[in-house]
Design a protein around this motif. Structure first.
Motif, PDB file in Angstrom:
ATOM      1  N   CYS A 142       0.834  -1.192   0.000  1.00 54.40           N
ATOM      2  CA  CYS A 142       0.000   0.000   0.000  1.00 54.40           C
ATOM      3  C   CYS A 142       0.874   1.248   0.000  1.00 54.40           C
ATOM      4  O   CYS A 142       2.039   1.221   0.415  1.00 54.40           O
ATOM      5  CB  CYS A 142      -0.917  -0.002   1.221  1.00 54.40           C
ATOM      6  N   PHE A 143       0.281   2.350  -0.463  1.00 54.28           N
ATOM      7  CA  PHE A 143       1.045   3.584  -0.660  1.00 54.28           C
ATOM      8  C   PHE A 143       0.216   4.771  -0.192  1.00 54.28           C
ATOM      9  O   PHE A 143      -0.948   4.908  -0.569  1.00 54.28           O
ATOM     10  CB  PHE A 143       1.412   3.751  -2.138  1.00 54.28           C
ATOM     11  N   ARG A 144       0.845   5.618   0.618  1.00 51.12           N
ATOM     12  CA  ARG A 144       0.148   6.807   1.100  1.00 51.12           C
ATOM     13  C   ARG A 144       1.106   7.993   1.128  1.00 51.12           C
ATOM     14  O   ARG A 144       2.177   7.927   1.731  1.00 51.12           O
ATOM     15  CB  ARG A 144      -0.405   6.576   2.518  1.00 51.12           C
ATOM     16  N   ARG A 145       0.692   9.058   0.480  1.00 43.17           N
ATOM     17  CA  ARG A 145       1.451  10.304   0.566  1.00 43.17           C
ATOM     18  C   ARG A 145       1.087  10.966   1.888  1.00 43.17           C
ATOM     19  O   ARG A 145      -0.092  11.209   2.171  1.00 43.17           O
ATOM     20  CB  ARG A 145       1.094  11.207  -0.612  1.00 43.17           C
ATOM     21  N   GLU A 146       2.093  11.249   2.711  1.00 43.59           N
ATOM     22  CA  GLU A 146       1.849  11.835   4.021  1.00 43.59           C
ATOM     23  C   GLU A 146       2.619  13.135   4.164  1.00 43.59           C
ATOM     24  O   GLU A 146       3.515  13.432   3.360  1.00 43.59           O
ATOM     25  CB  GLU A 146       2.259  10.849   5.115  1.00 43.59           C
ATOM     26  N   ASP A 147       2.280  13.905   5.196  1.00 44.85           N
ATOM     27  CA  ASP A 147       2.958  15.188   5.368  1.00 44.85           C
ATOM     28  C   ASP A 147       4.357  15.027   5.952  1.00 44.85           C
ATOM     29  O   ASP A 147       5.169  15.944   5.905  1.00 44.85           O
ATOM     30  CB  ASP A 147       2.123  16.141   6.230  1.00 44.85           C
ATOM     31  N   HIS A 148       4.657  13.852   6.515  1.00 41.97           N
ATOM     32  CA  HIS A 148       6.017  13.561   6.957  1.00 41.97           C
ATOM     33  C   HIS A 148       6.182  12.040   7.057  1.00 41.97           C
ATOM     34  O   HIS A 148       5.195  11.306   7.136  1.00 41.97           O
ATOM     35  CB  HIS A 148       6.327  14.226   8.302  1.00 41.97           C
ATOM     36  N   TYR A 149       7.430  11.602   7.049  1.00 42.95           N
ATOM     37  CA  TYR A 149       7.736  10.174   7.163  1.00 42.95           C
ATOM     38  C   TYR A 149       8.720   9.975   8.306  1.00 42.95           C
ATOM     39  O   TYR A 149       9.513  10.862   8.625  1.00 42.95           O
ATOM     40  CB  TYR A 149       8.319   9.641   5.848  1.00 42.95           C
ATOM     41  N   GLU A 150       8.667   8.781   8.920  1.00 38.93           N
ATOM     42  CA  GLU A 150       9.508   8.518  10.094  1.00 38.93           C
ATOM     43  C   GLU A 150       9.862   7.040  10.134  1.00 38.93           C
ATOM     44  O   GLU A 150       9.005   6.204  10.440  1.00 38.93           O
ATOM     45  CB  GLU A 150       8.756   8.929  11.362  1.00 38.93           C
ATOM     46  N   ASP A 151      11.081   6.702   9.827  1.00 41.07           N
ATOM     47  CA  ASP A 151      11.621   5.339   9.780  1.00 41.07           C
ATOM     48  C   ASP A 151      10.532   4.330   9.429  1.00 41.07           C
ATOM     49  O   ASP A 151       9.825   4.508   8.448  1.00 41.07           O
ATOM     50  CB  ASP A 151      12.374   4.978  11.068  1.00 41.07           C
ATOM     51  N   LEU A 152      10.356   3.253  10.205  1.00 37.48           N
ATOM     52  CA  LEU A 152       9.336   2.260   9.871  1.00 37.48           C
ATOM     53  C   LEU A 152       7.957   2.623  10.424  1.00 37.48           C
ATOM     54  O   LEU A 152       6.984   1.927  10.137  1.00 37.48           O
ATOM     55  CB  LEU A 152       9.743   0.884  10.410  1.00 37.48           C
ATOM     56  N   ARG A 153       7.862   3.693  11.167  1.00 35.25           N
ATOM     57  CA  ARG A 153       6.580   4.069  11.766  1.00 35.25           C
ATOM     58  C   ARG A 153       5.648   4.724  10.755  1.00 35.25           C
ATOM     59  O   ARG A 153       4.433   4.642  10.880  1.00 35.25           O
ATOM     60  CB  ARG A 153       6.810   5.020  12.944  1.00 35.25           C
ATOM     61  N   ARG A 154       6.218   5.386   9.771  1.00 31.46           N
ATOM     62  CA  ARG A 154       5.382   6.087   8.791  1.00 31.46           C
ATOM     63  C   ARG A 154       6.117   6.086   7.458  1.00 31.46           C
ATOM     64  O   ARG A 154       7.139   6.749   7.305  1.00 31.46           O
ATOM     65  CB  ARG A 154       5.110   7.520   9.268  1.00 31.46           C
TER      66      ARG A 154
END
Length: 290
Positions: free
Chosen positions: A134-146
């Motif tokens: 699955c793929f989601r564009r998010e406002d930030h990413y964080e290691d394996l959490r996001r």
């Protein structure tokens, strides 16, 4: 040759793209085996859904109206025209170098199931389990959490209202029991998930009776239960022979990389996470399905 690290995450500017090393991969596969076995225990049919879905069919489900902030689409290179080099700029391919984006990257594993069953009449209620990328564009990413791209295990129920409601009750109890035995503190909280037109009666109903609950570790949801009522049954024209009407659907979803992160954060390392799972299996039986 240097040893592969447990989880190699690319620089933040590349946006949530991660490669999992052997330790993270082994733990992820073990967790998925546990969740998949829960599906098998309720006779869920295992299936593999397409990695890409038609944009037009997702649009018919209001996907781009309700989730534009998450949406990712795919377009082939434009091959016609004069003097095309087919080389990207520093930031990627420009729009004029691409054909129309007619395929979408799904943000949840269950969409493919509803589109696969579109137009069909089911002889009986059914459950399906899938492992999706699955793929989601998010406002930030964080290691394996996001992450931008991640694995999601889902167990989906399709049938009359009482059948899909019971599915969520069973799995809510199962997740709670698993987390308690694992000594993983999870909070179950109501969440918003706009499957329905925000301005319509369905949106009001969703506010009165939440359609989504999340299981949260620290500040991050690692699993969820979702009731879609008869939304996908109506939009995809999936009916049940017994009633002749549209099916109801519900699903339970597990974000696998998030579970990997939660267990290693909770227990302090890979060996400790496996030891915690070993202890749970010793109490509850072969949850891993092995």
């Amino acid at each position: 040759m240097p040893a592969a690290s447990a989880a190699v995450t690319t620089p933040a500017e590349l946006g949530g793209i991660a490669a999992l090393g052997p330790e993270a991969t082994t733990l992820l596969q073990r967790l998925d085996g546990i969740f998949e076995s829960w599906g098998r225990q309720v006779d869920a049919v295992p299936m593999i859904m397409p990695p890409l879905l038609p944009v037009a069919r997702l649009a018919a489900l209001d996907y781009y109206r309700n989730f534009p902030h998450q949406a990712m689409v795919v377009a082939p290179l434009q091959l016609s025209g004069v003097d095309r080099s087919h080389e990207p700029s520093d930031t990627g391919f420009l729009p004029e170098a691409l054909e129309p984006a007619s395929l979408g990257l799904p943000s949840a594993a269950c969409y493919g199931i509803y589109l696969h069953l579109a137009g069909q009449q089911l002889d009986a209620p059914m459950r399906v389990t899938v492992l999706g990328r699955c793929f989601r564009r998010e406002d930030h990413y964080e290691d394996l959490r996001r992450l931008l791209g991640f694995h999601m295990r889902e167990v989906v129920a399709i049938g009359p209202r009482d059948y899909v409601d019971d599915h969520l009750r069973q799995f809510t109890s199962r997740v709670r029991d698993f987390a308690t035995r694992l000594d993983l503190p999870l909070q179950r909280v109501a969440a918003t998930d706009p499957f329905y037109d925000r301005g319509g009666s369905r949106a009001v109903l969703a506010q009165l009776s939440p359609v989504k609950h999340e299981f949260v570790y620290e500040d991050l949801a690692i699993a969820s239960t979702n009731i879609h009522r008869n939304f996908f049954g109506e939009r995809c024209e999936i009916t049940l022979a017994e009633t002749g009407g549209p099916v109801f659907t519900s699903c339970v979803a597990f974000g696998l990389e998030r579970w990997v992160s939660a267990l290693t954060r909770r227990f302090g390392g890979w060996d400790e996470a496996h030891a915690a799972l070993n202890a749970v299996e010793g109490i509850t039986g072969a949850l891993s399905g092995r």
